[in-house]
Design a protein around this motif. Structure first.
Motif, short mmCIF file in Angstrom:
data_model
loop_
_atom_site.label_atom_id
_atom_site.label_comp_id
_atom_site.label_asym_id
_atom_site.label_seq_id
_atom_site.Cartn_x
_atom_site.Cartn_y
_atom_site.Cartn_z
N VAL A 81 10.81 -0.68 -12.34
CA VAL A 81 11.39 0.64 -12.04
C VAL A 81 11.43 0.78 -10.53
CG1 VAL A 81 10.60 1.76 -14.17
CG2 VAL A 81 9.15 1.83 -12.13
N ASP A 82 12.20 1.73 -10.05
CA ASP A 82 12.21 2.06 -8.63
C ASP A 82 11.44 3.35 -8.44
OD1 ASP A 82 13.82 -0.14 -8.21
OD2 ASP A 82 15.66 1.02 -7.94
N ILE A 83 10.67 3.39 -7.35
CA ILE A 83 9.90 4.59 -7.03
C ILE A 83 10.18 5.02 -5.60
CG2 ILE A 83 8.09 4.16 -8.72
CD1 ILE A 83 6.31 3.17 -6.39
N GLU A 84 9.89 6.29 -5.35
CA GLU A 84 10.09 6.88 -4.02
C GLU A 84 8.80 7.55 -3.56
OE1 GLU A 84 13.67 9.46 -2.45
OE2 GLU A 84 12.41 10.64 -3.81
N TYR A 85 8.47 7.34 -2.31
CA TYR A 85 7.28 7.96 -1.73
C TYR A 85 7.39 9.47 -1.81
CZ TYR A 85 4.00 9.59 1.79
OH TYR A 85 3.00 10.27 2.45
N GLN A 86 6.26 10.13 -2.16
CA GLN A 86 6.19 11.58 -2.16
C GLN A 86 5.15 12.08 -1.16
OE1 GLN A 86 8.28 13.73 -4.38
NE2 GLN A 86 9.24 11.75 -4.02
N GLN B 271 8.80 2.35 3.73
CA GLN B 271 10.05 1.91 3.08
C GLN B 271 10.79 3.06 2.42
OE1 GLN B 271 9.40 -1.39 0.42
NE2 GLN B 271 8.21 -2.51 1.94
N SER B 272 10.10 4.13 2.11
CA SER B 272 10.63 5.30 1.41
C SER B 272 10.81 5.05 -0.09
CB SER B 272 11.93 5.80 2.03
OG SER B 272 12.39 6.93 1.36
N THR B 273 11.47 3.95 -0.45
CA THR B 273 11.64 3.59 -1.86
C THR B 273 11.36 2.10 -2.03
OG1 THR B 273 13.99 3.05 -1.66
CG2 THR B 273 13.45 5.34 -2.21
N THR B 274 11.01 1.72 -3.24
CA THR B 274 10.79 0.30 -3.53
C THR B 274 10.98 0.04 -5.01
OG1 THR B 274 9.34 -1.58 -3.07
CG2 THR B 274 8.31 0.37 -4.03
N SER C 269 0.83 -1.21 0.00
CA SER C 269 0.00 0.00 0.00
C SER C 269 0.86 1.26 0.00
CB SER C 269 -0.90 0.01 1.24
OG SER C 269 -0.11 0.23 2.40
N ILE C 270 0.19 2.39 -0.11
CA ILE C 270 0.90 3.68 0.00
C ILE C 270 1.54 3.80 1.38
CG2 ILE C 270 -1.14 4.99 0.69
CD1 ILE C 270 1.66 6.27 -1.65
N ASP C 271 0.92 3.22 2.41
CA ASP C 271 1.52 3.24 3.75
C ASP C 271 2.82 2.44 3.78
OD1 ASP C 271 -0.58 4.79 4.82
OD2 ASP C 271 -1.76 3.00 5.26
N ASP C 272 2.83 1.30 3.07
CA ASP C 272 4.06 0.50 2.98
C ASP C 272 5.15 1.28 2.26
OD1 ASP C 272 2.89 -1.79 4.21
OD2 ASP C 272 1.99 -2.35 2.28
N LEU C 273 4.77 1.97 1.18
CA LEU C 273 5.76 2.76 0.45
C LEU C 273 6.32 3.87 1.33
CD1 LEU C 273 7.33 3.44 -2.09
CD2 LEU C 273 5.33 4.73 -2.89
N LYS C 274 5.46 4.53 2.08
CA LYS C 274 5.93 5.59 2.98
C LYS C 274 6.92 5.03 4.00
CE LYS C 274 4.58 9.25 6.13
NZ LYS C 274 3.48 9.96 6.78
N ILE D 31 -7.25 6.31 -5.76
CA ILE D 31 -5.91 6.87 -5.78
C ILE D 31 -5.59 7.24 -4.34
CG2 ILE D 31 -4.49 8.81 -6.55
CD1 ILE D 31 -6.22 8.86 -9.12
N ALA D 32 -4.46 6.78 -3.84
CA ALA D 32 -4.14 6.94 -2.42
C ALA D 32 -2.94 7.84 -2.16
CB ALA D 32 -3.89 5.57 -1.79
N GLY D 33 -2.07 8.03 -3.17
CA GLY D 33 -0.89 8.84 -2.94
C GLY D 33 -0.08 9.03 -4.20
N ILE D 34 1.10 9.63 -3.99
CA ILE D 34 1.99 9.98 -5.10
C ILE D 34 3.39 9.46 -4.82
CG2 ILE D 34 3.08 11.91 -6.35
CD1 ILE D 34 0.55 13.55 -5.79
N ALA D 35 4.02 8.96 -5.88
CA ALA D 35 5.41 8.53 -5.84
C ALA D 35 6.14 9.17 -7.01
CB ALA D 35 5.50 7.01 -5.92
N LYS D 36 7.46 9.07 -6.98
CA LYS D 36 8.30 9.58 -8.06
C LYS D 36 9.21 8.46 -8.53
CE LYS D 36 11.75 12.41 -7.14
NZ LYS D 36 12.57 13.60 -6.86
#
Length: 149
Positions: free
Chosen positions: A98-103, A21-24, A14-19, A60-65
Motif C-alpha cells: 500500500v502507499d502511505i503518507e506522513y501525518q 519523503q512525504s509518501t512511500t 523511520s518516521i523521519d524518512d517518511l516525513k 510507536i513513533a508517528g502516524i501515517a495515512k
C-alpha cells in the motif's frame, strides 16, 4: 476508517524518512497473514501507527495515512531486491503493498509503556506470539494511545 500498526526498523526506514519523503510505498511484507490484512482490510484513509522495532527502545513513533490500497508489490519481481520472490509471477502476484503518507510525529510510546498499561492489554502488539509487521489496532486503543502522546 480502520486503524493499523506498521512495524519498521528505523535503521532501514523511520518516521523521519517518511516525513522527508512525504509518501512511500509500504512494501516488502512477506507474511501471509499480514498480506491478507493488506489485501482484505486496509482501505484508503485508514490511519497507521508507525512503530520502530528492532532498535534500542521499540516504540510507536508517528502516524501515517493510507493513500493507495493494495496493489502488487513490485519488489517481488526485482531479482536485485531483498524481497524478490522467484515463485511470484506477474499474472498472479503473491505479495501486495500500500502507499502511505506522513501525518505526524508522536512523542514516542515505548513497547514497555504499552505492555505495562492495563488499558492496552488486548492490543495485538502485546499478545504472545504476535510478531506481524502489519497489524490491526482497535479504535479504542487508537484513541487511548493518541490521548497519551
Amino acid at each position: 476508517m480502520a486503524f493499523w500498526l506498521f512495524k519498521t526498523e528505523p535503521c532501514e526506514f523511520s518516521i523521519d524518512d517518511l516525513k522527508q519523503q512525504s509518501t512511500t510505498r509500504w512494501d516488502g511484507i512477506r507474511n501471509y497473514q499480514a498480506r491478507n490484512f493488506i489485501r482484505d482490510d486496509i482501505k484508503r484513509d485508514d490511519l497507521v501507527f508507525i512503530y520502530h522495532s528492532s532498535c534500542k527502545i521499540p516504540a510507536i513513533a508517528g502516524i501515517a495515512k493510507v493513500i493507495a490500497t493494495a496493489y502488487p508489490d513490485p519488489s517481488q519481481f526485482d531479482p536485485t531486491s531483498p524481497y524478490f520472490d522467484a515463485k511470484s509471477v506477474l499474472d498472479n502476484p503473491k505479495w501486495l503493498c500500500v502507499d502511505i503518507e506522513y501525518q505526524s510525529h508522536l512523542r514516542p510510546i515505548s513497547l514497555a509503556t504499552i505492555k505495562n498499561d492495563s488499558n492496552l492489554s488486548d492490543m495485538y502488539l502485546v499478545k504472545k506470539g504476535t510478531r506481524l509487521s502489519v497489524q490491526p489496532v482497535s479504535e479504542q486503543d487508537w484513541l487511548y494511545l493518541n490521548s497519551e502522546s
